[in-house]
Motif scaffolding. Structure first.
Motif, PDB file in Angstrom:
ATOM      1  N   LEU A  14       0.838  -1.205   0.000  1.00 43.47           N
ATOM      2  CA  LEU A  14       0.000   0.000   0.000  1.00 43.47           C
ATOM      3  C   LEU A  14       0.870   1.251   0.000  1.00 43.47           C
ATOM      4  N   GLU A  15       1.886   1.230   0.858  1.00 42.44           N
ATOM      5  CA  GLU A  15       2.746   2.415   0.982  1.00 42.44           C
ATOM      6  C   GLU A  15       3.449   2.749  -0.339  1.00 42.44           C
ATOM      7  N   LYS A  16       3.814   1.686  -1.088  1.00 39.72           N
ATOM      8  CA  LYS A  16       4.568   1.904  -2.334  1.00 39.72           C
ATOM      9  C   LYS A  16       3.721   2.470  -3.478  1.00 39.72           C
ATOM     10  N   MET A  17       2.404   2.374  -3.361  1.00 35.58           N
ATOM     11  CA  MET A  17       1.541   2.798  -4.474  1.00 35.58           C
ATOM     12  C   MET A  17       1.707   4.291  -4.746  1.00 35.58           C
ATOM     13  N   GLU A  18       1.652   4.648  -6.023  1.00 31.51           N
ATOM     14  CA  GLU A  18       1.842   6.059  -6.362  1.00 31.51           C
ATOM     15  C   GLU A  18       0.504   6.770  -6.467  1.00 31.51           C
ATOM     16  N   ILE A  19      -0.117   6.936  -5.310  1.00 38.73           N
ATOM     17  CA  ILE A  19      -1.423   7.604  -5.220  1.00 38.73           C
ATOM     18  C   ILE A  19      -1.374   8.533  -4.005  1.00 38.73           C
ATOM     19  N   PRO A  20      -2.275   9.510  -3.925  1.00 44.56           N
ATOM     20  CA  PRO A  20      -2.257  10.417  -2.763  1.00 44.56           C
ATOM     21  C   PRO A  20      -2.512   9.650  -1.460  1.00 44.56           C
ATOM     22  N   ALA A  21      -2.003  10.189  -0.359  1.00 44.12           N
ATOM     23  CA  ALA A  21      -2.169   9.540   0.951  1.00 44.12           C
ATOM     24  C   ALA A  21      -3.644   9.326   1.269  1.00 44.12           C
ATOM     25  N   GLU A  22      -4.487  10.260   0.869  1.00 45.77           N
ATOM     26  CA  GLU A  22      -5.926  10.109   1.143  1.00 45.77           C
ATOM     27  C   GLU A  22      -6.454   8.788   0.590  1.00 45.77           C
ATOM     28  N   MET A  23      -6.035   8.445  -0.635  1.00 48.34           N
ATOM     29  CA  MET A  23      -6.486   7.193  -1.234  1.00 48.34           C
ATOM     30  C   MET A  23      -5.938   5.993  -0.466  1.00 48.34           C
ATOM     31  N   LYS A  24      -4.707   6.132   0.010  1.00 43.09           N
ATOM     32  CA  LYS A  24      -4.121   5.022   0.780  1.00 43.09           C
ATOM     33  C   LYS A  24      -4.902   4.800   2.083  1.00 43.09           C
ATOM     34  N   VAL A  25      -5.315   5.900   2.703  1.00 40.93           N
ATOM     35  CA  VAL A  25      -6.109   5.772   3.932  1.00 40.93           C
ATOM     36  C   VAL A  25      -7.431   5.080   3.612  1.00 40.93           C
ATOM     37  N   ARG A  26      -8.073   5.506   2.518  1.00 39.22           N
ATOM     38  CA  ARG A  26      -9.343   4.870   2.130  1.00 39.22           C
ATOM     39  C   ARG A  26      -9.150   3.373   1.874  1.00 39.22           C
ATOM     40  N   LEU A  27      -8.078   3.031   1.157  1.00 39.68           N
ATOM     41  CA  LEU A  27      -7.835   1.610   0.846  1.00 39.68           C
ATOM     42  C   LEU A  27      -7.535   0.807   2.117  1.00 39.68           C
ATOM     43  N   ALA A  28      -6.781   1.422   3.036  1.00 37.92           N
ATOM     44  CA  ALA A  28      -6.433   0.710   4.276  1.00 37.92           C
ATOM     45  C   ALA A  28      -7.683   0.437   5.102  1.00 37.92           C
ATOM     46  N   VAL A  29      -8.512   1.460   5.295  1.00 41.99           N
ATOM     47  CA  VAL A  29      -9.721   1.300   6.116  1.00 41.99           C
ATOM     48  C   VAL A  29     -10.652   0.276   5.465  1.00 41.99           C
ATOM     49  N   LYS A  30     -10.852   0.422   4.165  1.00 38.09           N
ATOM     50  CA  LYS A  30     -11.735  -0.493   3.436  1.00 38.09           C
ATOM     51  C   LYS A  30     -11.192  -1.927   3.488  1.00 38.09           C
ATOM     52  N   GLY A  31      -9.886  -2.060   3.224  1.00 39.23           N
ATOM     53  CA  GLY A  31      -9.275  -3.389   3.207  1.00 39.23           C
ATOM     54  C   GLY A  31      -9.352  -4.070   4.565  1.00 39.23           C
ATOM     55  N   LEU A  32      -9.017  -3.323   5.613  1.00 37.60           N
ATOM     56  CA  LEU A  32      -9.025  -3.908   6.958  1.00 37.60           C
ATOM     57  C   LEU A  32     -10.441  -4.251   7.397  1.00 37.60           C
ATOM     58  N   MET A  33     -11.374  -3.328   7.176  1.00 40.84           N
ATOM     59  CA  MET A  33     -12.736  -3.580   7.669  1.00 40.84           C
ATOM     60  C   MET A  33     -13.459  -4.628   6.831  1.00 40.84           C
ATOM     61  N   GLU A  34     -13.383  -4.492   5.519  1.00 38.30           N
ATOM     62  CA  GLU A  34     -14.089  -5.480   4.700  1.00 38.30           C
ATOM     63  C   GLU A  34     -13.414  -6.850   4.755  1.00 38.30           C
ATOM     64  N   GLY A  35     -12.120  -6.859   5.049  1.00 42.15           N
ATOM     65  CA  GLY A  35     -11.419  -8.127   5.241  1.00 42.15           C
ATOM     66  C   GLY A  35     -12.058  -8.972   6.338  1.00 42.15           C
ATOM     67  N   LEU A  36     -12.643  -8.305   7.338  1.00 46.73           N
ATOM     68  CA  LEU A  36     -13.298  -9.035   8.434  1.00 46.73           C
ATOM     69  C   LEU A  36     -14.496  -9.829   7.931  1.00 46.73           C
ATOM     70  N   ILE A  37     -15.143  -9.299   6.896  1.00 53.26           N
ATOM     71  CA  ILE A  37     -16.341  -9.956   6.360  1.00 53.26           C
ATOM     72  C   ILE A  37     -15.956 -10.963   5.269  1.00 53.26           C
ATOM     73  N   HIS A  38     -15.052 -10.532   4.382  1.00 45.95           N
ATOM     74  CA  HIS A  38     -14.732 -11.383   3.225  1.00 45.95           C
ATOM     75  C   HIS A  38     -13.940 -12.617   3.617  1.00 45.95           C
ATOM     76  N   SER A  39     -13.105 -12.495   4.638  1.00 44.96           N
ATOM     77  CA  SER A  39     -12.332 -13.654   5.064  1.00 44.96           C
ATOM     78  C   SER A  39     -12.906 -14.170   6.382  1.00 44.96           C
ATOM     79  N   PRO A  40     -13.646 -15.282   6.308  1.00 39.12           N
ATOM     80  CA  PRO A  40     -14.324 -15.765   7.522  1.00 39.12           C
ATOM     81  C   PRO A  40     -13.338 -16.092   8.645  1.00 39.12           C
ATOM     82  N   ALA A  41     -12.080 -16.417   8.297  1.00 38.62           N
ATOM     83  CA  ALA A  41     -11.105 -16.791   9.323  1.00 38.62           C
ATOM     84  C   ALA A  41     -10.436 -15.575   9.962  1.00 38.62           C
ATOM     85  N   ALA A  42     -10.707 -14.368   9.435  1.00 37.47           N
ATOM     86  CA  ALA A  42      -9.991 -13.182   9.929  1.00 37.47           C
ATOM     87  C   ALA A  42     -10.159 -12.995  11.432  1.00 37.47           C
TER      88      ALA A  42
END
Lengths: 202, 202
Positions: free
Chosen positions: A80-108
Motif C-alpha cells: 500500500l505504501e509503495k503505491m503512487e497515489i495520494p495519501a488520502e487514497m491510501k487511507v481509504r484503501l487501508a480502512v476499506k481493506g481492513l474492515m471489509e477483510g473481516l467480512i470477506h475472510s471468515p477466518a480473519a
C-alpha cells in the motif's frame, strides 16, 4: 499413472492449508492447550500420522499461523505504501481493506483473536510471541507515515499520526473480536464514520 | 482486644479484594489453566489455606472477576442513561469515562482481556461465559438508545445507532488490548477524533 512432481506439490500445499485452517478454528474456539493433534485429524479428515508428517507438533502449526498472518499483513501494508497515489487514497484503501477483510475472510476474526492472545499471554508459544514483538510495529509505522503524508497533503486531520494509527488498528482488532463473538449477528459498521476519524473530507 | 465485627468485615473485604486483584493479573498474564492457587498465594502473600477460605477454587475467583466487571459496567451504563442531561453530554461522558478508565484503572486492560477470552474461547468457565452472554448486551442497548436520542436532538450523526455502539465498544476493547500489549509505551489517543465519530460538533 503416478502424480507428477507439480501435482505432488499441489497436493502437499492443499493438505498443509487444510491443516492450518482446521487448526486455526480449533485454537480459536477450544484454545491451544485443549486442542490435540487428534482433534485436528478429526476436523480435517486426515490421519494423525499425516498431520504429523506436515507439522511435528501443534505448537509448530500455531507458530506457522501467526507467522503467516504477520507476513500477510505486513506485505499488504508495505505494498500500500509503495503505491503512487495520494495519501488520502491510501487511507481509504487501508480502512476499506481492513474492515471489509473481516467480512470477506471468515477466518480473519480467528486470526485476530489468536494474535491478541499470543501477544498478551505467556501461555502461548514464546516463538510466536517473539515474532509479534518483532513484526507488529511494521503496520503501525507504515500507517503513521501515510497519515503524516496526508497531513502534509492536507487530506488527513491534524491529530498526531501515531494516535491515528493506534485508533485504526485498535478499532479493527476490536471489530474482529466483536465479530468473533456475535458471528452471524455482527453487522460491519458503515465505513464513512470510520473514515471521518482520519480524513478531513470522508 | 479482639477485632470488632465491623473490623472483621473490613479485613475480610480487603483480603477478598487482594485475592481478586492478584488473580486478575495472573489470569491475564499466565492464563487461567497455568495459574495455580499456590501462585495466587505467593502473589498476595497469603497462605493457600487462607485463599481457599475465601474461594473454593480458581474458577470461582475467575467467575467472580467476570461478574464484578459486568456488574460495574452495566451499573455505570444505566446510571448514565438516567441522568437528566442532553444525549450529547451522555455521549461525551461515555467516551471520556471508557477511554480515560483505561488509564486511571491499571487493571482495566486485564479485565478487558479476560472478558474477551471468556466470550470467545471454550477453555474458560462456562458459568462466566453464560454471564457475558446474558449481560453483555446491556451496555450496547443503553448506548444505542442514547445515540438514537442524540439523533432526535440533532447532536449525533445520522448513522444507524447500533453501528455507533458497535464502533464505540469495539474501539474501547481494541484500545484496552493495545494498552495491555504496549503497556508504558501506550498513549491514549486524543478524545476529539473519537468524539467526532459520533457527534456532529465534537
Amino acid at each position: 499413472m503416478p502424480r507428477s512432481k507439480t501435482q505432488n506439490e499441489k497436493v502437499k500445499d492443499e493438505r498443509r492449508e487444510k491443516i492450518l485452517a482446521g487448526a486455526l478454528s480449533l485454537f480459536a474456539n477450544k484454545g491451544l492447550s485443549a486442542t490435540r493433534i487428534s482433534d485436528i485429524s478429526v476436523k480435517t479428515g486426515m490421519s494423525q500420522g499425516l498431520v504429523y508428517h506436515y507439522f511435528p507438533s501443534k505448537e509448530d502449526i500455531f507458530v506457522k499461523l501467526i507467522g503467516d498472518a504477520l507476513a500477510k499483513m505486513n506485505e499488504a501494508a508495505l505494498n500500500l505504501e509503495k503505491m503512487e497515489i495520494p495519501a488520502e487514497m491510501k487511507v481509504r484503501l487501508a480502512v476499506k481493506g481492513l474492515m471489509e477483510g473481516l467480512i470477506h475472510s471468515p477466518a480473519a476474526s480467528d486470526y485476530y483473536f489468536l494474535m491478541t492472545q499470543t501477544a498478551l499471554s505467556e501461555s502461548f508459544p514464546a516463538e510466536a510471541r517473539e515474532m509479534i514483538r518483532k513484526e507488529n510495529d511494521v503496520k503501525y509505522n507504515v500507517m503513521t507515515r501515510i497519515f503524516s503524508q496526508g497531513q502534509v497533503e492536507g487530506s488527513v486531520k491534524q491529530v498526531p499520526a501515531e494516535e491515528l494509527a493506534t485508533i485504526l488498528f485498535s478499532l479493527v482488532n476490536g471489530l474482529a473480536l466483536n465479530k468473533a463473538y456475535y458471528r452471524e449477528q455482527f453487522q460491519l459498521p458503515d465505513l464513512k464514520p470510520v473514515l471521518g476519524i482520519f480524513l478531513v473530507e470522508p
